[in-house]
Design a protein around this motif. Sequence first.
Motif, PDB file in Angstrom:
ATOM      1  N   MET A 176       1.053  -1.373   0.104  1.00 20.79           N
ATOM      2  CA  MET A 176       0.218  -0.022  -0.030  1.00 20.79           C
ATOM      3  C   MET A 176       1.079   0.993  -0.371  1.00 20.79           C
ATOM      4  O   MET A 176       2.005   1.159   0.220  1.00 20.79           O
ATOM      5  CB  MET A 176      -0.711  -0.437   1.110  1.00 20.79           C
ATOM      6  N   HIS A 177       0.372   2.522  -0.108  1.00 23.36           N
ATOM      7  CA  HIS A 177       0.922   3.388  -0.793  1.00 23.36           C
ATOM      8  C   HIS A 177       2.159   4.530   0.871  1.00 23.36           C
ATOM      9  O   HIS A 177       2.397   4.582   0.538  1.00 23.36           O
ATOM     10  CB  HIS A 177       0.058   4.936  -0.903  1.00 23.36           C
ATOM     11  N   ASP A 178       1.202   3.805   2.102  1.00 23.82           N
ATOM     12  CA  ASP A 178       1.921   3.629   3.033  1.00 23.82           C
ATOM     13  C   ASP A 178       2.630   2.545   3.988  1.00 23.82           C
ATOM     14  O   ASP A 178       2.759   3.040   4.799  1.00 23.82           O
ATOM     15  CB  ASP A 178       0.889   4.659   4.376  1.00 23.82           C
ATOM     16  N   GLY A 179       2.587   1.649   3.104  1.00 22.54           N
ATOM     17  CA  GLY A 179       3.062   0.384   4.245  1.00 22.54           C
ATOM     18  C   GLY A 179       2.899  -0.022   4.983  1.00 22.54           C
ATOM     19  O   GLY A 179       3.772  -1.025   5.745  1.00 22.54           O
ATOM     20  N   SER A 180       2.033   0.034   5.060  1.00 29.47           N
ATOM     21  CA  SER A 180       0.741  -0.984   6.422  1.00 29.47           C
ATOM     22  C   SER A 180       0.409  -2.154   6.042  1.00 29.47           C
ATOM     23  O   SER A 180       0.023  -2.575   7.407  1.00 29.47           O
ATOM     24  CB  SER A 180      -0.466   0.290   6.733  1.00 29.47           C
ATOM     25  N   LEU A 181       0.337  -3.307   5.498  1.00 29.09           N
ATOM     26  CA  LEU A 181       0.578  -3.547   4.993  1.00 29.09           C
ATOM     27  C   LEU A 181       1.270  -4.854   5.222  1.00 29.09           C
ATOM     28  O   LEU A 181       1.723  -4.947   3.647  1.00 29.09           O
ATOM     29  CB  LEU A 181      -1.024  -4.702   4.230  1.00 29.09           C
ATOM     30  N   PRO A 182       1.412  -5.942   5.561  1.00 23.18           N
ATOM     31  CA  PRO A 182       3.158  -6.680   5.849  1.00 23.18           C
ATOM     32  C   PRO A 182       3.018  -7.667   4.698  1.00 23.18           C
ATOM     33  O   PRO A 182       3.729  -7.937   4.547  1.00 23.18           O
ATOM     34  CB  PRO A 182       3.356  -6.589   7.864  1.00 23.18           C
ATOM     35  N   THR A 183       2.362  -8.805   4.670  1.00 17.37           N
ATOM     36  CA  THR A 183       2.061  -9.855   3.808  1.00 17.37           C
ATOM     37  C   THR A 183       1.316  -9.479   2.188  1.00 17.37           C
ATOM     38  O   THR A 183      -0.195  -8.741   2.704  1.00 17.37           O
ATOM     39  CB  THR A 183       1.528 -10.815   4.000  1.00 17.37           C
ATOM     40  N   LEU A 184       1.388 -10.356   1.647  1.00 22.03           N
ATOM     41  CA  LEU A 184       0.557 -10.555   0.480  1.00 22.03           C
ATOM     42  C   LEU A 184      -1.080 -11.451   0.751  1.00 22.03           C
ATOM     43  O   LEU A 184      -1.854 -11.200   1.172  1.00 22.03           O
ATOM     44  CB  LEU A 184       1.022 -11.477  -0.465  1.00 22.03           C
ATOM     45  N   ALA A 185      -0.775 -11.985   2.437  1.00 23.98           N
ATOM     46  CA  ALA A 185      -1.561 -12.505   3.225  1.00 23.98           C
ATOM     47  C   ALA A 185      -2.503 -11.980   3.425  1.00 23.98           C
ATOM     48  O   ALA A 185      -3.551 -11.647   3.029  1.00 23.98           O
ATOM     49  CB  ALA A 185      -1.484 -13.683   3.877  1.00 23.98           C
ATOM     50  N   ALA A 186      -1.941 -11.001   4.030  1.00 21.72           N
ATOM     51  CA  ALA A 186      -3.999  -9.931   4.886  1.00 21.72           C
ATOM     52  C   ALA A 186      -3.407  -8.786   2.921  1.00 21.72           C
ATOM     53  O   ALA A 186      -4.681  -7.743   3.676  1.00 21.72           O
ATOM     54  CB  ALA A 186      -2.155  -8.324   4.708  1.00 21.72           C
ATOM     55  N   VAL A 187      -3.136  -8.285   2.205  1.00 21.06           N
ATOM     56  CA  VAL A 187      -3.216  -7.699   0.978  1.00 21.06           C
ATOM     57  C   VAL A 187      -4.835  -8.292   0.698  1.00 21.06           C
ATOM     58  O   VAL A 187      -5.275  -7.755   0.156  1.00 21.06           O
ATOM     59  CB  VAL A 187      -2.509  -7.415   0.191  1.00 21.06           C
ATOM     60  N   VAL A 188      -3.967  -9.370   0.268  1.00 26.14           N
ATOM     61  CA  VAL A 188      -5.838 -10.186  -0.391  1.00 26.14           C
ATOM     62  C   VAL A 188      -7.073 -10.767   0.897  1.00 26.14           C
ATOM     63  O   VAL A 188      -8.288 -10.523   0.432  1.00 26.14           O
ATOM     64  CB  VAL A 188      -5.715 -12.059  -0.244  1.00 26.14           C
ATOM     65  N   GLU A 189      -6.446 -10.517   2.183  1.00 26.81           N
ATOM     66  CA  GLU A 189      -7.463 -10.232   3.314  1.00 26.81           C
ATOM     67  C   GLU A 189      -8.340  -9.227   3.199  1.00 26.81           C
ATOM     68  O   GLU A 189      -9.839  -9.057   3.312  1.00 26.81           O
ATOM     69  CB  GLU A 189      -6.358 -11.006   4.563  1.00 26.81           C
ATOM     70  N   HIS A 190      -7.569  -8.057   2.763  1.00 26.83           N
ATOM     71  CA  HIS A 190      -8.116  -6.975   3.056  1.00 26.83           C
ATOM     72  C   HIS A 190      -9.133  -6.462   1.901  1.00 26.83           C
ATOM     73  O   HIS A 190     -10.217  -6.025   2.028  1.00 26.83           O
ATOM     74  CB  HIS A 190      -6.616  -5.813   2.849  1.00 26.83           C
ATOM     75  N   TYR A 191      -8.931  -6.970   0.121  1.00 22.61           N
ATOM     76  CA  TYR A 191      -9.571  -6.894  -0.537  1.00 22.61           C
ATOM     77  C   TYR A 191     -10.853  -7.870  -0.051  1.00 22.61           C
ATOM     78  O   TYR A 191     -12.008  -7.653  -1.019  1.00 22.61           O
ATOM     79  CB  TYR A 191      -8.897  -7.458  -1.973  1.00 22.61           C
ATOM     80  N   ASN A 192     -10.959  -9.243   0.325  1.00 21.68           N
ATOM     81  CA  ASN A 192     -11.753 -10.381   0.396  1.00 21.68           C
ATOM     82  C   ASN A 192     -12.453  -9.985   1.574  1.00 21.68           C
ATOM     83  O   ASN A 192     -13.992  -9.994   1.448  1.00 21.68           O
ATOM     84  CB  ASN A 192     -11.332 -11.480   1.011  1.00 21.68           C
ATOM     85  N   SER A 193     -12.429  -8.220   2.547  1.00 25.92           N
ATOM     86  CA  SER A 193     -13.604  -8.874   3.336  1.00 25.92           C
ATOM     87  C   SER A 193     -14.013  -7.299   2.792  1.00 25.92           C
ATOM     88  O   SER A 193     -14.893  -6.381   3.706  1.00 25.92           O
ATOM     89  CB  SER A 193     -12.722  -7.626   4.206  1.00 25.92           C
ATOM     90  N   GLY A 194     -13.550  -6.870   1.619  1.00 23.48           N
ATOM     91  CA  GLY A 194     -14.489  -5.122   0.702  1.00 23.48           C
ATOM     92  C   GLY A 194     -13.754  -4.323   1.448  1.00 23.48           C
ATOM     93  O   GLY A 194     -14.524  -2.780   1.247  1.00 23.48           O
ATOM     94  N   GLY A 195     -12.732  -4.074   2.430  1.00 25.99           N
ATOM     95  CA  GLY A 195     -11.962  -2.443   2.801  1.00 25.99           C
ATOM     96  C   GLY A 195     -13.229  -1.444   3.324  1.00 25.99           C
ATOM     97  O   GLY A 195     -14.202  -2.388   3.763  1.00 25.99           O
ATOM     98  N   LYS A 196     -12.749  -0.149   4.049  1.00 26.10           N
ATOM     99  CA  LYS A 196     -13.343   0.298   4.501  1.00 26.10           C
ATOM    100  C   LYS A 196     -14.114   1.162   3.361  1.00 26.10           C
ATOM    101  O   LYS A 196     -13.499   0.598   2.605  1.00 26.10           O
ATOM    102  CB  LYS A 196     -12.845   1.009   5.250  1.00 26.10           C
ATOM    103  N   ASN A 197     -15.490   1.854   4.579  1.00 24.50           N
ATOM    104  CA  ASN A 197     -16.243   2.040   3.363  1.00 24.50           C
ATOM    105  C   ASN A 197     -16.280   3.631   2.974  1.00 24.50           C
ATOM    106  O   ASN A 197     -16.841   5.182   3.586  1.00 24.50           O
ATOM    107  CB  ASN A 197     -18.195   2.469   4.503  1.00 24.50           C
TER     108      ASN A 197
END
Length: 339
Positions: A277-298
Amino acid sequence: MKKGVFIGLWLLFFLACRKEQQPAAPAPPEPLLAVPPGFPSPIFPADNELTAARFALGKRLFYDVVLSRDSTISCASCHAPSHAFSDSVAFSPGAGGLPGKRNAPTLANVGYHLYFTREGGVPTLEMQILVPIQEHNEFDFNILLIAERLKTDTAYVRMSREAYGRDPDFYIITRGIACFERTLVSGQSPFDEFFFQGKTDALTASERRGKDLFFSEKTNCTGCHAGFNFSNYAFENNGLYDEYPDPGRFRLTEDTADIARFKVPTLRNVAVTAPFMHDGSLPTLAAVVEHYNSGGKNHPHKSPLVRSLGLTVQERADLVAFLESLTDEKFINNPKFQK
């Protein structure tokens, strides 16, 4: 007669040994620019066509700490070959140890980008070189003062004249580095072998399942990460936060519709460019996939493409495996690009 046969055999043995000991012909030099199958050729400006002299000058500048105010960091300090010319920390330290304000992106295939910086405010790669030079949290310097430093180095003077027919100045600094960076083309990953070269065994079963998911309507990953470079270069909000400390593209346009929108990054070599992410806030690819799987914040500007996916544990693992298949080891370890 026996003596003659012996001498003849000895001569044959001697000549055979001499033939075996002859040095092998040197391998042909690797071209400065290798365009992989399925890729267009990068476009070099008319005043900055690729030559061996310009490549050599740009490469030396890229790795030289002379570009920073206190001579402590270079371009490669934040864009390391081992990380596909990105970094391994959320914010790379600049001159004086000050942390940067955004995560350093990969420079792989940067010559194909339509514009530069995460808000897209810089139209050419040559102009982009000026950004880290003048940023206080990066090189914190002045390009005219860099040129004065280079003029005291006889090697730089010689290389500048060979490359551009002039002594070191702002022109050769921006163009030399940009010329080198346009050769950083990456397209020899296992995915490329599978997709462009037809090597069916290049991907594992999990990677193939992840590929099918990635290109499916279920995930619609290609809504943003499309094309040979896995980016449409659009500006999107992916629902990372409810409120963003970084205004994103709004910093450039001052249009409230652009608040917290950032340029879609490439996914090539993504497995070696963590954190994300633009701020380096997600440490792993698994965390990235989980973010998109959740649908993210509104967030009010969140892209409609970002929605809850309902992926199973296996599907998430397969997506990660596919993303890892985009790693181009030949590019990362290519001695042509090393210091």
